[in-house]
Design a protein around this motif. Structure first.
Motif, PDB file in Angstrom:
ATOM      1  N   ARG A   1       0.830  -1.225   0.000  1.00 25.91           N
ATOM      2  CA  ARG A   1       0.000   0.000   0.000  1.00 25.91           C
ATOM      3  C   ARG A   1       0.850   1.255   0.000  1.00 25.91           C
ATOM      4  N   LYS A   2       1.795   1.234   0.983  1.00 25.23           N
ATOM      5  CA  LYS A   2       2.635   2.412   1.190  1.00 25.23           C
ATOM      6  C   LYS A   2       3.444   2.740  -0.080  1.00 25.23           C
ATOM      7  N   VAL A   3       4.012   1.709  -0.696  1.00 20.76           N
ATOM      8  CA  VAL A   3       4.856   1.945  -1.857  1.00 20.76           C
ATOM      9  C   VAL A   3       4.026   2.067  -3.131  1.00 20.76           C
ATOM     10  N   GLY A   4       3.007   1.235  -3.234  1.00 23.70           N
ATOM     11  CA  GLY A   4       2.122   1.280  -4.389  1.00 23.70           C
ATOM     12  C   GLY A   4       2.717   0.618  -5.608  1.00 23.70           C
ATOM     13  N   PHE A   5       2.734  -0.734  -5.632  1.00 22.45           N
ATOM     14  CA  PHE A   5       3.189  -1.416  -6.849  1.00 22.45           C
ATOM     15  C   PHE A   5       2.099  -2.349  -7.355  1.00 22.45           C
ATOM     16  N   LYS A   6       2.264  -2.836  -8.589  1.00 24.38           N
ATOM     17  CA  LYS A   6       1.212  -3.661  -9.181  1.00 24.38           C
ATOM     18  C   LYS A   6       1.322  -5.114  -8.764  1.00 24.38           C
ATOM     19  N   LYS A   7       2.513  -5.701  -8.942  1.00 17.25           N
ATOM     20  CA  LYS A   7       2.615  -7.110  -8.536  1.00 17.25           C
ATOM     21  C   LYS A   7       4.059  -7.542  -8.246  1.00 17.25           C
ATOM     22  N   ILE A   8       4.154  -8.673  -7.556  1.00 19.84           N
ATOM     23  CA  ILE A   8       5.475  -9.261  -7.304  1.00 19.84           C
ATOM     24  C   ILE A   8       5.507 -10.600  -8.015  1.00 19.84           C
ATOM     25  N   SER A   9       6.532 -10.852  -8.815  1.00 21.69           N
ATOM     26  CA  SER A   9       6.657 -12.207  -9.348  1.00 21.69           C
ATOM     27  C   SER A   9       7.959 -12.830  -8.854  1.00 21.69           C
ATOM     28  N   THR A  10       7.929 -14.146  -8.727  1.00 28.34           N
ATOM     29  CA  THR A  10       9.042 -14.862  -8.121  1.00 28.34           C
ATOM     30  C   THR A  10       9.545 -15.933  -9.073  1.00 28.34           C
ATOM     31  N   ASP A  11      10.865 -16.073  -9.166  1.00 31.39           N
ATOM     32  CA  ASP A  11      11.444 -17.207  -9.870  1.00 31.39           C
ATOM     33  C   ASP A  11      12.395 -17.898  -8.896  1.00 31.39           C
ATOM     34  N   LEU A  12      12.013 -19.111  -8.494  1.00 34.16           N
ATOM     35  CA  LEU A  12      12.816 -19.791  -7.472  1.00 34.16           C
ATOM     36  C   LEU A  12      13.836 -20.758  -8.074  1.00 34.16           C
ATOM     37  N   GLY A  13      13.800 -20.912  -9.384  1.00 35.20           N
ATOM     38  CA  GLY A  13      14.629 -21.955 -10.003  1.00 35.20           C
ATOM     39  C   GLY A  13      15.901 -21.445 -10.638  1.00 35.20           C
ATOM     40  N   LEU A  14      16.649 -20.599  -9.939  1.00 35.30           N
ATOM     41  CA  LEU A  14      17.832 -19.997 -10.555  1.00 35.30           C
ATOM     42  C   LEU A  14      19.120 -20.356  -9.813  1.00 35.30           C
ATOM     43  N   SER A  15      20.228 -20.176 -10.503  1.00 35.87           N
ATOM     44  CA  SER A  15      21.555 -20.349  -9.909  1.00 35.87           C
ATOM     45  C   SER A  15      22.456 -19.248 -10.443  1.00 35.87           C
ATOM     46  N   LYS A  16      23.586 -19.091  -9.762  1.00 30.55           N
ATOM     47  CA  LYS A  16      24.530 -18.063 -10.221  1.00 30.55           C
ATOM     48  C   LYS A  16      25.876 -18.716 -10.530  1.00 30.55           C
ATOM     49  N   VAL A  17      26.456 -18.362 -11.671  1.00 24.78           N
ATOM     50  CA  VAL A  17      27.821 -18.834 -11.952  1.00 24.78           C
ATOM     51  C   VAL A  17      28.722 -17.608 -12.092  1.00 24.78           C
ATOM     52  N   SER A  18      29.918 -17.717 -11.556  1.00 23.92           N
ATOM     53  CA  SER A  18      30.829 -16.572 -11.579  1.00 23.92           C
ATOM     54  C   SER A  18      32.216 -17.002 -12.018  1.00 23.92           C
ATOM     55  N   VAL A  19      32.900 -16.122 -12.735  1.00 23.37           N
ATOM     56  CA  VAL A  19      34.326 -16.344 -12.985  1.00 23.37           C
ATOM     57  C   VAL A  19      35.100 -15.223 -12.291  1.00 23.37           C
ATOM     58  N   VAL A  20      36.220 -15.602 -11.677  1.00 21.19           N
ATOM     59  CA  VAL A  20      36.978 -14.671 -10.846  1.00 21.19           C
ATOM     60  C   VAL A  20      38.447 -14.702 -11.232  1.00 21.19           C
ATOM     61  N   GLY A  21      39.074 -13.545 -11.298  1.00 16.99           N
ATOM     62  CA  GLY A  21      40.519 -13.519 -11.533  1.00 16.99           C
ATOM     63  C   GLY A  21      41.039 -12.098 -11.590  1.00 16.99           C
ATOM     64  N   ILE A  22      42.177 -11.818 -10.935  1.00 19.52           N
ATOM     65  CA  ILE A  22      42.678 -10.442 -10.964  1.00 19.52           C
ATOM     66  C   ILE A  22      43.250 -10.085 -12.335  1.00 19.52           C
ATOM     67  N   GLY A  23      43.481 -11.095 -13.180  1.00 17.13           N
ATOM     68  CA  GLY A  23      43.946 -10.837 -14.543  1.00 17.13           C
ATOM     69  C   GLY A  23      42.946 -10.025 -15.350  1.00 17.13           C
ATOM     70  N   MET A  24      41.679 -10.069 -14.956  1.00 16.38           N
ATOM     71  CA  MET A  24      40.633  -9.327 -15.668  1.00 16.38           C
ATOM     72  C   MET A  24      40.856  -7.826 -15.661  1.00 16.38           C
TER      73      MET A  24
END
Ligand code: ASP
Ligand code: MG
Length: 409
Positions: free
Chosen positions: A326-349
């Motif tokens: 109410r306070k913020v006033g938005f239309k809807k919230i949608s959720t995606d629970l089926g995700l993962s994160k992959v990362s590559v790391v290196g100071i050479g970047m």
């Protein structure tokens, strides 16, 4: 003769046999004449079991009482290890965090160490005793028991190494070092012999679970070299050290992944100042750690905000957002629970362009859709569908030539 801090994780002391194994390792150093300070975690999954017990009593435990409860896990392992050392004719004495003067602030369950009064530690070491300290805990200025956040025994070890100016700090675990990717996912993953604090910190905060992120931060700040190694073998593990010039030659040091991510999208928000602040303040107050955030402007009056967070926090986040709808006033919230994160790391970047492009290309060519992207100076993370995660990690590991056959020395 050196002063050594050794930390043993929960799996290294999961049962009496393993505790005896740790004791004989420690005894070797002791008998060779070293001064040894040993930090231990709670046996096996004790901390999870204690949390579960509390959950069966109440959904909203007092955080003070939670710390009283959780700190007992480490008290069990440290006293048992002292007894195992006595069996091996080693002088040894165990202490709680409070007993050795580990003073923290008062933020229960995620307290910060303020200082350590080393008097009692030095006294025990002078008496030629193996000095055992219960990890993950301290005491605030009101003599209340606090804990240092999950995985906090690493922090205890690093902090003790710092205040005692130890010659070395060894982190014993159930794997024999840090790998270029999770060896359970990638068969030809390679043990990294040396990695910088910064790289390790990025890997730890993007899914590699070998060490607590905060402890790496502190080790880096005070330049304390850490040796991560297995308690089951004598093999050399991985050294976490200050950045060296030659490290920049390697574009990507490792690939990490976080399996259980969720994405929430709040749509139809009014496009005006303060809206994002209200939403993220509320999530922060609920203790929810938001990771990536994207804001899109649809029509001039409305915006959508998407963000990722640990899957386990998604329900709480949705409930709290609904409370302020109410306070913020938005239309809807949608959720995606089926995700993962992959990362590559290196100071050479830092000094080589094109890593992001190469990452996106390899995912794209193999039909893996990227849902969200975030970057830091030395890390690129992509959120993908959970069923694509394993494939993505393998492809990236191959692409950046991190495997056994392709690795350049
Ligand atoms: N026992 C605590 C935990 O499981 C602390 C630690 O293991 O370092 O988080
Ligand atoms: Mg543990």
């Amino acid at each position: 003769m050196s002063l050594i801090v050794q930390k043993f994780g929960g799996s290294s002391v999961a049962n009496p046999e393993r505790i005896k194994n740790v004791a004989s390792r420690v005894a070797e150093y002791y008998k060779r004449g070293d001064s040894v300070v040993v930090v231990v975690s709670a046996l096996g999954d004790t901390t999870d079991d204690l949390l579960d017990l509390a959950g069966q009593i109440t959904k909203t435990p007092s955080r003070r009482e939670l710390d009283m409860l959780l700190s007992t896990g480490e008290q069990i392992s440290v006293s048992l290890l002292a007894m195992a050392l006595h069996e091996l004719k080693c002088e040894a004495i165990s202490f709680t965090g409070a007993q050795v003067g580990i003073r923290t602030d008062s933020s229960y369950t995620k307290a910060r160490i303020v200082d350590i009064n080393t008097q009692r530690l030095w006294a025990a070491l002078k008496e030629k005793k193996v000095t055992l300290v219960a990890g993950f805990q301290g005491m605030d200025s009101n003599h209340e028991i606090t804990t240092l956040g999950r995985g906090g025994s690493d922090l205890t070890a690093v902090a003790l190494a710092k205040v005692l100016s130890a010659d070395s700090c060894e982190i014993y675990t159930d794997v024999d070092g840090i790998y270029t990717a999770d060896p359970r996912l990638v068969k030809d993953a390679v043990k990294i012999s040396k990695i910088s604090y910064e790289e390790m910190l990025e890997l730890a905060s993007s899914g590699a679970q070998v060490m607590q992120a905060r402890s790496i931060e502190v080790a880096g700040k005070f330049n304390i070299p850490l040796h991560v190694r297995s308690s089951f073998t004598k093999n050399e593990g991985t050294w976490i050290v200050k950045e060296e010039k030659s490290m920049e030659e390697v574009l990507v040091r490792g690939v990490s992944s976080n399996k259980d991510e969720a994405k929430l999208t709040v749509s139809g928000l009014p496009n005006k100042p303060g809206v994002a602040a209200t939403i993220f303040r509320m999530l922060a107050d609920e203790g929810i750690n938001v990771d990536m955030i994207i804001q899109n402007i649809g029509d001039p009056n409305h915006t959508d905000i998407s963000f990722t967070l640990p899957k386990s926090d998604a329900d709480t986040a949705v409930n709290s957002l609904q409370k302020i709808s109410r306070k913020v006033g938005f239309k809807k919230i949608s959720t995606d629970l089926g995700l993962s994160k992959v990362s590559v790391v290196g100071i050479g970047m830092r000094s080589h362009a094109g890593v992001a492009a190469a990452m996106f290309e390899v995912l794209g060519k193999n039909g893996i859709n990227i849902e969200m992207i975030s970057t830091s100076e030395i890390k690129i993370s992509c959120v993908v569908k959970r069923q694509d995660m394993e494939k993505a990690v393998k492809l990236l590991h191959q692409k950046f030539e991190l495997g056994k056959k392709t690795k350049k020395k």
